[in-house]
Design an enzyme around this catalytic site. Structure first.
Site, mmCIF file in Angstrom:
data_model
loop_
_atom_site.group_PDB
_atom_site.id
_atom_site.type_symbol
_atom_site.label_atom_id
_atom_site.label_comp_id
_atom_site.label_asym_id
_atom_site.label_seq_id
_atom_site.Cartn_x
_atom_site.Cartn_y
_atom_site.Cartn_z
ATOM 1 N N ASP A 67 0.814 -1.219 0.000
ATOM 2 C CA ASP A 67 0.000 0.000 0.000
ATOM 3 C C ASP A 67 0.846 1.267 0.000
ATOM 4 O O ASP A 67 2.065 1.215 0.215
ATOM 5 C CB ASP A 67 -0.960 -0.006 1.210
ATOM 6 C CG ASP A 67 -0.314 -0.515 2.487
ATOM 7 O OD1 ASP A 67 0.927 -0.497 2.570
ATOM 8 O OD2 ASP A 67 -1.042 -0.931 3.405
ATOM 9 N N ASN A 135 -7.588 -2.510 14.402
ATOM 10 C CA ASN A 135 -8.991 -2.747 14.033
ATOM 11 C C ASN A 135 -9.163 -3.991 13.152
ATOM 12 O O ASN A 135 -10.229 -4.214 12.591
ATOM 13 C CB ASN A 135 -9.567 -1.509 13.310
ATOM 14 C CG ASN A 135 -8.879 -1.239 11.973
ATOM 15 O OD1 ASN A 135 -7.943 -1.941 11.606
ATOM 16 N ND2 ASN A 135 -9.348 -0.235 11.254
ATOM 17 N N HIS A 137 -7.409 -4.628 10.367
ATOM 18 C CA HIS A 137 -7.131 -4.473 8.933
ATOM 19 C C HIS A 137 -5.856 -5.210 8.536
ATOM 20 O O HIS A 137 -4.958 -5.420 9.345
ATOM 21 C CB HIS A 137 -7.105 -2.992 8.507
ATOM 22 C CG HIS A 137 -5.919 -2.179 8.921
ATOM 23 N ND1 HIS A 137 -5.998 -0.822 9.157
ATOM 24 C CD2 HIS A 137 -4.618 -2.494 9.127
ATOM 25 C CE1 HIS A 137 -4.816 -0.354 9.471
ATOM 26 N NE2 HIS A 137 -3.950 -1.342 9.471
ATOM 27 N N GLU A 142 -9.816 -1.911 5.418
ATOM 28 C CA GLU A 142 -10.461 -1.580 6.684
ATOM 29 C C GLU A 142 -11.694 -2.475 6.886
ATOM 30 O O GLU A 142 -12.184 -3.100 5.943
ATOM 31 C CB GLU A 142 -10.887 -0.106 6.660
ATOM 32 C CG GLU A 142 -9.729 0.893 6.447
ATOM 33 C CD GLU A 142 -8.810 1.061 7.665
ATOM 34 O OE1 GLU A 142 -8.654 0.112 8.460
ATOM 35 O OE2 GLU A 142 -8.230 2.152 7.810
HETATM 36 C C1 F6R Z 1 1.338 -1.303 6.164
HETATM 37 C C2 F6R Z 1 0.133 -2.073 6.345
HETATM 38 C C3 F6R Z 1 -0.670 -2.024 7.601
HETATM 39 C C4 F6R Z 1 0.158 -2.329 8.835
HETATM 40 C C5 F6R Z 1 -0.721 -2.244 10.083
HETATM 41 C C6 F6R Z 1 0.092 -2.432 11.356
HETATM 42 O O1 F6R Z 1 1.900 -1.523 4.884
HETATM 43 O O2 F6R Z 1 -0.215 -2.744 5.441
HETATM 44 O O3 F6R Z 1 -1.715 -2.939 7.506
HETATM 45 O O4 F6R Z 1 0.714 -3.610 8.732
HETATM 46 O O5 F6R Z 1 -1.367 -1.009 10.134
HETATM 47 O O6 F6R Z 1 0.981 -1.351 11.489
HETATM 48 P P1 F6R Z 1 2.091 -1.342 12.611
HETATM 49 O O7 F6R Z 1 3.060 -2.423 12.269
HETATM 50 O O8 F6R Z 1 2.726 0.016 12.500
HETATM 51 O O9 F6R Z 1 1.415 -1.554 13.903
#
Ligand code: F6R
Length: 245
Positions: A67, A135, A137, A142
């Protein structure tokens, strides 16, 4: 799904890297799916250290990130392109032309999404690394995102904006939109390795593993994939009834 419960984030990174290295060294032109965020940082450090010690080469590796924020250029310090260059690509022998991240500045975002889904179709990752949002995701899919989703533009949930505001000077600077691989794109990977560390992930991890799969918790769709391995630390698993998993 296999779940490895480890004592610390450091052990999570070491175990996940050992697994990933085994996959990367078993194919001649590996395709590696990458995530950003705090969780994989130690893993990327392990990759860099191993490369510097002569243990692995990324010369023939192609990477595909999940992403990117909409509206940020790759030179913006908050962009995921910048993050990947800084934390991994500039320290290893990968050909930067073989590193793929959605273009958050594309004029035609719909066209960019189609291009990215085609890219994933043609380059199914040998292994996809994932984190998990508090959450539930995965990538920026989401809650509410359907399993059939391909690469799309997403309006970020307020909880994701709040979580990610720690990387920005003020919450107002957090982009409100991102381009993300969809769930169906993610499920194309031959293997998936999900990392979860810290208490903030405990609820999401429990829902992912114990609920029937549902769009309320996008990570639960991983139950549909035949080769998912989760590496989690004690804090992220403290809500699990371990006897039941
Ligand atoms: C980032 C991504 C997100 C993160 C998730 C956890 O490329 O795809 O899904 O993996 O938000 O983020 P952290 O590791 O910062 O807690």
């Amino acid at each position: 799904m296999r779940l490895y419960l480890l004592k610390s984030p450091k052990r999570v990174a070491a175990a996940a890297y050992a697994h990933i290295k085994e996959i990367l060294t078993s194919v001649s032109h590996p395709i590696l799916g990458l995530a950003t965020g705090s969780t994989p940082l130690r893993l990327y450090k392990n990759m860099v250290d191993d490369y510097l010690a002569g243990g692995i080469s990324f010369r023939d590796t192609t990477t595909i990130n999940l992403d990117e924020y909409v509206g940020l250029s790759g030179t913006d310090v908050q962009s995921y392109r910048y993050f990947m260059n800084k934390n991994l690509f500039m320290h290893i022998d990968i050909d930067i032309k073989n590193t793929h991240i959605p273009n958050g500045l594309a004029r035609d975002l719909a066209k960019e999404c189609l291009r990215y889904t085609e890219l994933v179709d043609k380059n199914r990752p040998d292994v996809q690394i994932l984190g998990i949002g508090s959450n539930g995701h995965i990538a920026f899919n989401e809650p509410g995102t359907p399993i059939e989703s391909t690469t799309h533009v997403v309006n970020l949930d307020q909880s994701t904006i709040d979580d990610n505001s720690r990387f920005f000077d003020t919450i107002d600077l957090v982009p409100r939109q991102a381009i993300t691989m969809g769930i169906s794109d993610i499920l194309k990977a031959k293997q998936i390795i999900l990392l979860a560390t810290g208490t903030s992930k405990a609820m999401a991890l429990t829902r992912m593993l114990t609920k029937h799969f549902s769009a309320d918790c996008p990570a639960s769709f991983l139950q549909k994939h035949p080769h998912v391995t989760i590496y989690a630390d004690e804090s992220a698993t403290h809500l699990l009834d371990k006897s039941g998993v």
